[in-house]
Design a protein around this motif. Structure first.
Motif, PDB file in Angstrom:
ATOM      1  N   GLN A   7       6.803   2.369  -5.543  1.00  0.00           N
ATOM      2  CA  GLN A   7       6.817   1.109  -4.813  1.00  0.00           C
ATOM      3  C   GLN A   7       5.440   0.474  -4.961  1.00  0.00           C
ATOM      4  O   GLN A   7       4.423   1.132  -4.735  1.00  0.00           O
ATOM      5  N   LYS A   8       5.401  -0.806  -5.334  1.00  0.00           N
ATOM      6  CA  LYS A   8       4.138  -1.520  -5.512  1.00  0.00           C
ATOM      7  C   LYS A   8       3.585  -1.958  -4.158  1.00  0.00           C
ATOM      8  O   LYS A   8       4.329  -2.342  -3.262  1.00  0.00           O
ATOM      9  N   SER A   9       2.263  -1.915  -4.013  1.00  0.00           N
ATOM     10  CA  SER A   9       1.605  -2.337  -2.788  1.00  0.00           C
ATOM     11  C   SER A   9       1.956  -3.779  -2.454  1.00  0.00           C
ATOM     12  O   SER A   9       2.019  -4.642  -3.326  1.00  0.00           O
ATOM     13  N   CYS A  18      -2.534  -2.993  -9.557  1.00  0.00           N
ATOM     14  CA  CYS A  18      -1.865  -2.691  -8.289  1.00  0.00           C
ATOM     15  C   CYS A  18      -1.773  -1.193  -8.038  1.00  0.00           C
ATOM     16  O   CYS A  18      -1.635  -0.406  -8.960  1.00  0.00           O
ATOM     17  N   VAL A  19      -1.821  -0.849  -6.768  1.00  0.00           N
ATOM     18  CA  VAL A  19      -1.602   0.528  -6.353  1.00  0.00           C
ATOM     19  C   VAL A  19      -0.102   0.713  -6.159  1.00  0.00           C
ATOM     20  O   VAL A  19       0.573  -0.146  -5.608  1.00  0.00           O
ATOM     21  N   HIS A  20       0.411   1.832  -6.647  1.00  0.00           N
ATOM     22  CA  HIS A  20       1.822   2.179  -6.497  1.00  0.00           C
ATOM     23  C   HIS A  20       1.904   3.500  -5.747  1.00  0.00           C
ATOM     24  O   HIS A  20       1.075   4.386  -5.947  1.00  0.00           O
ATOM     25  N   ILE A  21       2.902   3.623  -4.881  1.00  0.00           N
ATOM     26  CA  ILE A  21       3.073   4.837  -4.087  1.00  0.00           C
ATOM     27  C   ILE A  21       4.496   5.349  -4.215  1.00  0.00           C
ATOM     28  O   ILE A  21       5.437   4.577  -4.376  1.00  0.00           O
ATOM     29  N   SER A  22       4.613   6.656  -4.194  1.00  0.00           N
ATOM     30  CA  SER A  22       5.907   7.323  -4.171  1.00  0.00           C
ATOM     31  C   SER A  22       5.801   8.424  -3.121  1.00  0.00           C
ATOM     32  O   SER A  22       4.846   9.188  -3.108  1.00  0.00           O
ATOM     33  N   ALA A  23       6.772   8.473  -2.230  1.00  0.00           N
ATOM     34  CA  ALA A  23       6.689   9.438  -1.134  1.00  0.00           C
ATOM     35  C   ALA A  23       7.973  10.236  -0.997  1.00  0.00           C
ATOM     36  O   ALA A  23       9.066   9.722  -1.205  1.00  0.00           O
ATOM     37  N   GLU A  32      -2.417   3.720 -10.104  1.00  0.00           N
ATOM     38  CA  GLU A  32      -2.836   2.329 -10.257  1.00  0.00           C
ATOM     39  C   GLU A  32      -2.317   1.807 -11.581  1.00  0.00           C
ATOM     40  O   GLU A  32      -2.438   2.471 -12.612  1.00  0.00           O
ATOM     41  N   SER A  33      -1.781   0.609 -11.565  1.00  0.00           N
ATOM     42  CA  SER A  33      -1.173   0.054 -12.774  1.00  0.00           C
ATOM     43  C   SER A  33      -2.185  -0.211 -13.887  1.00  0.00           C
ATOM     44  O   SER A  33      -1.825  -0.201 -15.054  1.00  0.00           O
ATOM     45  N   ALA A  34      -3.449  -0.436 -13.557  1.00  0.00           N
ATOM     46  CA  ALA A  34      -4.455  -0.738 -14.571  1.00  0.00           C
ATOM     47  C   ALA A  34      -5.081   0.505 -15.199  1.00  0.00           C
ATOM     48  O   ALA A  34      -5.906   0.390 -16.092  1.00  0.00           O
ATOM     49  N   VAL A  40      -2.260  10.292 -11.637  1.00  0.00           N
ATOM     50  CA  VAL A  40      -1.533  10.275 -10.373  1.00  0.00           C
ATOM     51  C   VAL A  40      -2.259  11.184  -9.383  1.00  0.00           C
ATOM     52  O   VAL A  40      -2.531  12.342  -9.671  1.00  0.00           O
ATOM     53  N   LEU A  41      -2.578  10.633  -8.213  1.00  0.00           N
ATOM     54  CA  LEU A  41      -3.142  11.404  -7.116  1.00  0.00           C
ATOM     55  C   LEU A  41      -1.973  11.923  -6.290  1.00  0.00           C
ATOM     56  O   LEU A  41      -1.100  11.148  -5.898  1.00  0.00           O
ATOM     57  N   THR A  42      -1.941  13.217  -6.047  1.00  0.00           N
ATOM     58  CA  THR A  42      -0.879  13.825  -5.266  1.00  0.00           C
ATOM     59  C   THR A  42      -1.490  14.460  -4.023  1.00  0.00           C
ATOM     60  O   THR A  42      -2.497  15.156  -4.117  1.00  0.00           O
ATOM     61  N   ALA A  43      -0.887  14.196  -2.868  1.00  0.00           N
ATOM     62  CA  ALA A  43      -1.420  14.727  -1.613  1.00  0.00           C
ATOM     63  C   ALA A  43      -0.287  15.103  -0.670  1.00  0.00           C
ATOM     64  O   ALA A  43       0.806  14.549  -0.745  1.00  0.00           O
ATOM     65  N   HIS A  44      -0.578  16.014   0.236  1.00  0.00           N
ATOM     66  CA  HIS A  44       0.343  16.371   1.312  1.00  0.00           C
ATOM     67  C   HIS A  44       0.294  15.219   2.326  1.00  0.00           C
ATOM     68  O   HIS A  44      -0.756  14.610   2.530  1.00  0.00           O
TER      69      HIS A  44
END
Length: 58
Positions: A7-9, A18-23, A32-34, A40-44
């Motif tokens: 999902q785009k910010s 743009c920052v994109h997030i998946s949860a 980030e699209s650029a 990909v940063l992955t976090a709890h």
């Protein structure tokens, strides 16, 4: 394993990087699209919530 659904910010303007997030219940993914490497940063979710709390204080 199903690939993340991104999902785009909402702060992103047309043509901007743009920052994109998946949860999911167990994992948050950010990218980030650029970024040409498409890192990909992955976090709890708990760690991500802590990061957001710190950012919001600044």
């Amino acid at each position: 394993m199903t690939p993340p659904s991104w999902q785009k910010s909402s702060y992103c303007q047309e043509g901007d990087a743009c920052v994109h997030i998946s949860a999911s219940p167990a994992t948050i993914h950010l990218t980030e699209s650029a970024d040409p490497a498409q890192a990909v940063l992955t976090a709890h979710p708990t760690a991500f919530a802590a990061l957001l709390a710190i950012i919001k204080k600044r």
